[in-house]
Write a protein that holds these residues in place. Structure first.
Motif, PDB file in Angstrom:
ATOM      1  N   ARG A 189       0.980  -1.281  -0.072  1.00 38.10           N
ATOM      2  CA  ARG A 189       0.127   0.009  -0.016  1.00 38.10           C
ATOM      3  C   ARG A 189       0.845   0.997  -0.110  1.00 38.10           C
ATOM      4  O   ARG A 189       0.439   2.615  -0.259  1.00 38.10           O
ATOM      5  CB  ARG A 189      -0.941  -0.370   1.041  1.00 38.10           C
ATOM      6  N   VAL A 190       2.215   1.324   0.582  1.00 37.16           N
ATOM      7  CA  VAL A 190       2.443   2.425   0.397  1.00 37.16           C
ATOM      8  C   VAL A 190       4.470   1.892   0.293  1.00 37.16           C
ATOM      9  O   VAL A 190       4.442   1.014  -0.017  1.00 37.16           O
ATOM     10  CB  VAL A 190       2.995   2.594   2.325  1.00 37.16           C
ATOM     11  N   PRO A 191       4.839   3.223  -0.466  1.00 41.95           N
ATOM     12  CA  PRO A 191       6.854   2.338  -0.640  1.00 41.95           C
ATOM     13  C   PRO A 191       7.554   2.180   0.330  1.00 41.95           C
ATOM     14  O   PRO A 191       8.278   1.974   0.470  1.00 41.95           O
ATOM     15  CB  PRO A 191       6.778   3.860  -1.449  1.00 41.95           C
ATOM     16  N   PHE A 192       7.378   2.958   0.874  1.00 43.24           N
ATOM     17  CA  PHE A 192       7.905   2.393   2.215  1.00 43.24           C
ATOM     18  C   PHE A 192       7.792   0.806   3.106  1.00 43.24           C
ATOM     19  O   PHE A 192       6.783   0.818   2.972  1.00 43.24           O
ATOM     20  CB  PHE A 192       8.582   3.330   3.276  1.00 43.24           C
ATOM     21  N   TRP A 193       8.781   0.460   4.186  1.00 42.20           N
ATOM     22  CA  TRP A 193       8.123  -0.967   3.974  1.00 42.20           C
ATOM     23  C   TRP A 193       7.453  -1.068   5.139  1.00 42.20           C
ATOM     24  O   TRP A 193       7.912  -0.210   6.842  1.00 42.20           O
ATOM     25  CB  TRP A 193      10.467  -1.438   4.920  1.00 42.20           C
ATOM     26  N   THR A 194       6.543  -1.662   5.696  1.00 42.35           N
ATOM     27  CA  THR A 194       6.083  -1.866   7.164  1.00 42.35           C
ATOM     28  C   THR A 194       5.226  -2.954   6.482  1.00 42.35           C
ATOM     29  O   THR A 194       4.857  -3.450   5.883  1.00 42.35           O
ATOM     30  CB  THR A 194       4.868  -0.466   7.108  1.00 42.35           C
ATOM     31  N   PRO A 195       4.794  -4.182   7.209  1.00 41.37           N
ATOM     32  CA  PRO A 195       4.553  -5.229   7.384  1.00 41.37           C
ATOM     33  C   PRO A 195       3.218  -5.198   7.121  1.00 41.37           C
ATOM     34  O   PRO A 195       2.070  -4.527   6.817  1.00 41.37           O
ATOM     35  CB  PRO A 195       4.618  -5.912   9.013  1.00 41.37           C
ATOM     36  N   ARG A 196       2.569  -6.150   5.777  1.00 40.34           N
ATOM     37  CA  ARG A 196       1.277  -6.707   5.641  1.00 40.34           C
ATOM     38  C   ARG A 196       0.433  -6.495   7.141  1.00 40.34           C
ATOM     39  O   ARG A 196       0.585  -7.328   7.507  1.00 40.34           O
ATOM     40  CB  ARG A 196       1.618  -7.181   4.486  1.00 40.34           C
ATOM     41  N   GLN A 197      -0.495  -6.252   7.063  1.00 41.32           N
ATOM     42  CA  GLN A 197      -1.238  -5.404   7.880  1.00 41.32           C
ATOM     43  C   GLN A 197      -2.969  -6.419   7.961  1.00 41.32           C
ATOM     44  O   GLN A 197      -3.704  -6.906   6.690  1.00 41.32           O
ATOM     45  CB  GLN A 197      -2.065  -4.749   8.844  1.00 41.32           C
ATOM     46  N   PRO A 198      -3.594  -7.194   8.925  1.00 44.11           N
ATOM     47  CA  PRO A 198      -4.939  -7.803   8.959  1.00 44.11           C
ATOM     48  C   PRO A 198      -5.724  -7.000   8.189  1.00 44.11           C
ATOM     49  O   PRO A 198      -5.412  -5.499   8.730  1.00 44.11           O
ATOM     50  CB  PRO A 198      -5.055  -8.504  10.515  1.00 44.11           C
ATOM     51  N   LYS A 199      -7.182  -6.624   8.921  1.00 43.99           N
ATOM     52  CA  LYS A 199      -7.937  -5.931   8.985  1.00 43.99           C
ATOM     53  C   LYS A 199      -8.230  -5.479  10.269  1.00 43.99           C
ATOM     54  O   LYS A 199      -9.527  -5.835  10.737  1.00 43.99           O
ATOM     55  CB  LYS A 199      -9.641  -6.759   8.176  1.00 43.99           C
ATOM     56  N   VAL A 200      -7.424  -4.530  10.733  1.00 42.44           N
ATOM     57  CA  VAL A 200      -7.483  -4.151  12.017  1.00 42.44           C
ATOM     58  C   VAL A 200      -9.166  -3.447  12.114  1.00 42.44           C
ATOM     59  O   VAL A 200      -9.988  -2.857  11.850  1.00 42.44           O
ATOM     60  CB  VAL A 200      -6.621  -3.165  11.872  1.00 42.44           C
ATOM     61  N   GLY A 201      -9.294  -3.993  13.711  1.00 44.01           N
ATOM     62  CA  GLY A 201     -10.852  -4.034  13.847  1.00 44.01           C
ATOM     63  C   GLY A 201     -11.963  -5.272  13.814  1.00 44.01           C
ATOM     64  O   GLY A 201     -12.631  -4.823  14.157  1.00 44.01           O
ATOM     65  N   LYS A 202     -11.783  -5.944  12.727  1.00 46.36           N
ATOM     66  CA  LYS A 202     -12.245  -6.478  12.866  1.00 46.36           C
ATOM     67  C   LYS A 202     -12.102  -8.132  14.075  1.00 46.36           C
ATOM     68  O   LYS A 202     -11.291  -8.221  14.873  1.00 46.36           O
ATOM     69  CB  LYS A 202     -11.822  -8.216  11.608  1.00 46.36           C
ATOM     70  N   PHE A 203     -13.365  -8.343  14.033  1.00 45.49           N
ATOM     71  CA  PHE A 203     -13.888  -9.156  15.683  1.00 45.49           C
ATOM     72  C   PHE A 203     -13.675 -11.288  15.129  1.00 45.49           C
ATOM     73  O   PHE A 203     -13.394 -11.143  14.187  1.00 45.49           O
ATOM     74  CB  PHE A 203     -15.626  -9.577  15.635  1.00 45.49           C
TER      75      PHE A 203
END
Length: 407
Positions: free
Chosen positions: A10-24
């Motif tokens: 999603r972004v040019p810098f490094w950050t880990p792939r995330q889950p769907k934050v806020g999902k039950f």
């Protein structure tokens, strides 16, 4: 299983792939049952949110040249990584003369849209959060000082970067007794502003990447200046009768809808009551009369508010004042389920927040000022209700390591 973290795309810098934050995920006790209403997903046209908590649009007055910057990255990044179902970004001017202050965000050029994408939208999408922007034109409430130094409702003079001689409104009726009188919009100027809402909506969706848009027709912004008789004294097709006074808002909705994909939801921030004794003021009964037209013109969510339109308004202690939850309840009762209603609740307890939805008062609970004090409020609500949510990996791992997710 690979030990290597996957990079987010999603972004040019490094950050880990995330889950769907806020999902039950599940209840603390491990029993398999439906999540509380507050944490159930909700479909809004072509968009699905993972829970029914949203962040209200709150102006931060932190822009230069109406562009988003690193402040907005930190501010909205903190919110969007904490798990609300949706985020509504603060009012962003569709026109430089329509900005409420020289420090507003704007979204009427491709350059501005690009700064929204880089500093606001991409980071929300890293965390798989749905995010929208509020499209605003302040009309006669434009060119005000940013209130960060306590100067609330003060017009900025031209020599300090304001434009008090160029503010526009449905009629030459001042907002207050400051001596600043707006110029009455011509028919051509009115139509141009309506077109600009569509242009800004298109920029928001196609260039900035927003998932939905909200038309700001609350707190005294231009659309509600048109629909109330206290501010609109026109005799043409945009004034006089109820149908004429509401024409500006409905044509704006149509213009926005025609400018974006049919799958993109439209929210309207609606001033439901002017909160004045004046019989010509906009009343809750007028909002209920307008409701079928909003449904017909394709509005998906009404974001309720009141006041801000008239400096003679009464406050919350007046016997006729309707709290947002009551406004939302009345709109829901009159909508026959044809439109969703979002409202603030003011609660800092998950069980009480959940009860607002269970009672049928609203479909989406919006959180505003509470978020500024506690960016982890969504997580707190989940704890109150005894459930686990997906969290950003950088936050979740330490709790998992300490056995938190096993309780």
């Amino acid at each position: 299983m690979s030990l290597k973290l996957q990079k987010s795309d999603r972004v040019p810098f490094w950050t880990p792939r995330q889950p769907k934050v806020g999902k039950f995920l599940r209840y603390f006790d491990g029993v398999d049952r439906d999540p509380p209403t507050l944490f159930q997903p909700l479909d809004i046209r072509g968009m699905t949110i993972s829970n029914r908590i949203g962040t209200s649009p709150m102006c931060t007055y932190s822009s230069e040249h109406f562009e988003a910057n690193k402040y907005h990255l930190v501010h909205y990044g903190s919110i969007s990584s904490s798990g609300p179902g949706l985020v509504i970004v603060e009012s962003s001017a569709i026109d430089p003369l329509g900005a409420s202050s020289p420090n507003d965000l704007g979204i009427y050029t491709e350059t501005q849209a690009a700064t929204h994408k880089e500093n606001i939208v991409d980071w929300a999408h890293v965390h798989n959060i749905k995010i929208g922007v509020q499209l605003g034109h302040a009309g006669r409430k434009a060119s005000l000082a940013a209130p960060l130094n306590g100067q609330l409702g003060v017009y900025v003079p031209k020599e300090e970067g304001g434009w008090p001689d160029d503010i526009m409104a449905p009629s030459a009726v001042p907002f207050d007794d400051s001596g600043v009188t707006p110029k009455e919009l011509t028919i051509d100027q009115t139509r141009k502003i309506i077109k600009q809402y569509g242009i800004s909506a298109k920029l928001a969706v196609e260039k900035a990447g927003y998932d939905f848009v909200e038309i700001h027709a609350g707190y005294g912004y231009l659309p509600c200046q048109f629909y109330t008789k206290t501010a609109n004294k026109r005799k043409d097709r945009y004034g006089g009768s109820f149908e004429n006074r509401t024409r500006f808002l409905l044509e704006t909705i149509d213009e926005v809808r025609s400018s974006i994909s049919n799958e993109v939801p439209i929210f309207v921030r609606l001033c439901a009551d002017e909160n004045v004794e004046d019989p010509e003021g906009w009343k809750m009964s007028d909002t209920l009369r307008l409701l079928p037209s909003l449904v017909e013109h394709g509005v998906d969510v009404i974001d309720v508010c009141s006041g801000g339109l008239n400096y003679k308004e009464y406050g919350w202690d007046h016997p006729n004042f309707l709290p947002p939850k009551e406004i939302a309840k009345q709109i829901k009762e009159h909508s026959d389920g044809k439109i969703l209603v979002a409202s603030t609740g003011g609660s800092q307890d998950g069980a009480i927040a959940n009860s607002f939805l269970n009672s049928g008062s609203m479909d989406i609970l919006l959180i505003g000022r509470i978020y500024l004090k506690n960016s982890g409020i969504v997580w707190q609500f989940a704890d109150d209700l005894g459930i686990h949510l997906e969290q950003a990996k950088q936050k979740a791992w330490i709790f998992d390591a300490e056995g938190y997710l096993k309780k």
